[in-house]
Design a protein around this motif. Structure first.
Motif, PDB file in Angstrom:
ATOM      1  N   ASP A  36       0.832  -1.214   0.000  1.00  0.00           N
ATOM      2  CA  ASP A  36       0.000   0.000   0.000  1.00  0.00           C
ATOM      3  C   ASP A  36       0.858   1.252   0.000  1.00  0.00           C
ATOM      4  OD1 ASP A  36      -2.353  -1.434   0.007  1.00  0.00           O
ATOM      5  OD2 ASP A  36      -2.508  -1.456   2.190  1.00  0.00           O
ATOM      6  N   THR A  40       1.187   3.394  -3.889  1.00  0.00           N
ATOM      7  CA  THR A  40       0.324   4.581  -3.898  1.00  0.00           C
ATOM      8  C   THR A  40       1.111   5.858  -4.140  1.00  0.00           C
ATOM      9  OG1 THR A  40       0.450   4.660  -1.494  1.00  0.00           O
ATOM     10  CG2 THR A  40      -1.472   3.558  -2.451  1.00  0.00           C
ATOM     11  N   ASN A 122       1.558 -11.673 -12.040  1.00  0.00           N
ATOM     12  CA  ASN A 122       1.113 -11.304 -10.694  1.00  0.00           C
ATOM     13  C   ASN A 122       1.516  -9.875 -10.351  1.00  0.00           C
ATOM     14  OD1 ASN A 122       0.014 -11.648  -8.095  1.00  0.00           O
ATOM     15  ND2 ASN A 122       2.011 -12.250  -7.302  1.00  0.00           N
ATOM     16  N   ASN A 125      -0.665  -7.450 -12.402  1.00  0.00           N
ATOM     17  CA  ASN A 125      -2.032  -7.367 -11.873  1.00  0.00           C
ATOM     18  C   ASN A 125      -2.086  -6.602 -10.555  1.00  0.00           C
ATOM     19  OD1 ASN A 125      -3.241  -8.717 -13.994  1.00  0.00           O
ATOM     20  ND2 ASN A 125      -3.037 -10.719 -13.026  1.00  0.00           N
ATOM     21  N   THR A 126      -1.092  -6.791  -9.713  1.00  0.00           N
ATOM     22  CA  THR A 126      -1.045  -6.046  -8.451  1.00  0.00           C
ATOM     23  C   THR A 126      -0.904  -4.554  -8.715  1.00  0.00           C
ATOM     24  OG1 THR A 126      -0.061  -7.935  -7.336  1.00  0.00           O
ATOM     25  CG2 THR A 126       0.162  -5.806  -6.254  1.00  0.00           C
ATOM     26  N   LEU A 128      -1.726  -2.942 -11.432  1.00  0.00           N
ATOM     27  CA  LEU A 128      -2.965  -2.439 -12.053  1.00  0.00           C
ATOM     28  C   LEU A 128      -4.065  -2.220 -11.020  1.00  0.00           C
ATOM     29  CD1 LEU A 128      -3.076  -4.514 -15.341  1.00  0.00           C
ATOM     30  CD2 LEU A 128      -2.883  -2.032 -15.144  1.00  0.00           C
ATOM     31  N   SER A 129      -4.071  -3.019  -9.967  1.00  0.00           N
ATOM     32  CA  SER A 129      -5.100  -2.827  -8.936  1.00  0.00           C
ATOM     33  C   SER A 129      -4.864  -1.552  -8.118  1.00  0.00           C
ATOM     34  CB  SER A 129      -5.170  -4.043  -8.017  1.00  0.00           C
ATOM     35  OG  SER A 129      -4.013  -4.130  -7.214  1.00  0.00           O
ATOM     36  N   TYR A 130      -3.637  -1.006  -8.150  1.00  0.00           N
ATOM     37  CA  TYR A 130      -3.314   0.217  -7.415  1.00  0.00           C
ATOM     38  C   TYR A 130      -3.201   1.445  -8.315  1.00  0.00           C
ATOM     39  CZ  TYR A 130      -2.315  -2.215  -3.053  1.00  0.00           C
ATOM     40  OH  TYR A 130      -2.420  -2.929  -1.890  1.00  0.00           O
ATOM     41  N   ASP A 132      -5.265   3.494  -9.649  1.00  0.00           N
ATOM     42  CA  ASP A 132      -6.097   4.655  -9.310  1.00  0.00           C
ATOM     43  C   ASP A 132      -5.575   5.409  -8.081  1.00  0.00           C
ATOM     44  OD1 ASP A 132      -7.857   4.295 -11.432  1.00  0.00           O
ATOM     45  OD2 ASP A 132      -9.068   2.856 -10.289  1.00  0.00           O
ATOM     46  N   GLN A 133      -4.887   4.719  -7.180  1.00  0.00           N
ATOM     47  CA  GLN A 133      -4.359   5.359  -5.975  1.00  0.00           C
ATOM     48  C   GLN A 133      -2.929   5.859  -6.157  1.00  0.00           C
ATOM     49  OE1 GLN A 133      -5.402   2.008  -5.671  1.00  0.00           O
ATOM     50  NE2 GLN A 133      -7.453   2.335  -4.872  1.00  0.00           N
ATOM     51  N   GLU A 145      -0.590   2.295 -17.584  1.00  0.00           N
ATOM     52  CA  GLU A 145      -1.566   1.211 -17.677  1.00  0.00           C
ATOM     53  C   GLU A 145      -1.323   0.368 -18.924  1.00  0.00           C
ATOM     54  OE1 GLU A 145      -6.370   0.397 -17.588  1.00  0.00           O
ATOM     55  OE2 GLU A 145      -5.634   2.453 -17.509  1.00  0.00           O
ATOM     56  N   ARG A 149      -0.469  -3.612 -18.959  1.00  0.00           N
ATOM     57  CA  ARG A 149      -1.358  -4.550 -19.659  1.00  0.00           C
ATOM     58  C   ARG A 149      -0.620  -5.297 -20.766  1.00  0.00           C
ATOM     59  NH1 ARG A 149      -6.356  -4.382 -17.850  1.00  0.00           N
ATOM     60  NH2 ARG A 149      -7.054  -2.508 -16.804  1.00  0.00           N
TER      61      ARG A 149
END
Length: 150
Positions: A36, A40, A122, A125-126, A128-130, A132-133, A145, A149
């Motif tokens: 985190d 971020t 992995n 994907n991790t 990409l999940s962050y 936006d933050q 992005e 991808r």
């Protein structure tokens, strides 16, 4: 006599087990860096993108990568005779050139192909999940992005 020693050993083992399980393990991260906290920030997110590229080292420009991605194609010919001439110095009929033995139960393929691929996936994907933050600039966000991808 043997029975008393056996009871003593069992009782002692049971008591030691009970006493040792009552303490709680308190985990402490001395560096303070967590996913985190790292992903971020723009700098940390760029580090994740650079780290995703590091998994390509297993494949490109190395013999293992060429064997995994090119063997069995028309780039490599199996050894033997073509017409009346013998091909010297060309790779033999290996399982890779005939597309046999490339499943995940093959330890060499598992170690050299699947593990690095899935570790890179992995990480992407991790990240990409962050995304936006990560507080990236709008122009950098779209290119970051796209890189992850790809």
């Amino acid at each position: 006599m043997k029975l008393n020693i056996f009871k003593f050993i069992i009782t002692g083992t049971f008591l030691i087990t009970i006493v040792s399980c009552t303490k709680r393990l308190e985990e402490y991260n001395p560096s303070g860096a967590t996913t985190d906290g790292l992903l971020t920030t723009p700098e940390g997110f760029e580090t994740a993108i650079n780290g995703a590229y590091s998994y390509n080292r297993s494949f490109y420009g190395k013999e293992e990568g060429e064997a995994l991605f090119e063997a069995g194609t028309d780039i490599w010919a199996p050894s033997g005779k073509i017409g009346n001439t013998s091909i010297a110095g060309v790779i033999p009929n290996t399982p890779l050139t005939t597309y046999n033995g490339i499943l995940s139960d093959n330890p060499w393929i598992h170690t050299n192909l699947w593990q690095p691929c899935y570790a890179g996936i992995n990480l992407c994907n991790t990240a990409l999940s962050y995304i936006d933050q990560a507080q990236l600039a709008p122009t950098r966000r779209s290119s970051a992005e796209a890189e992850l991808r790809f």
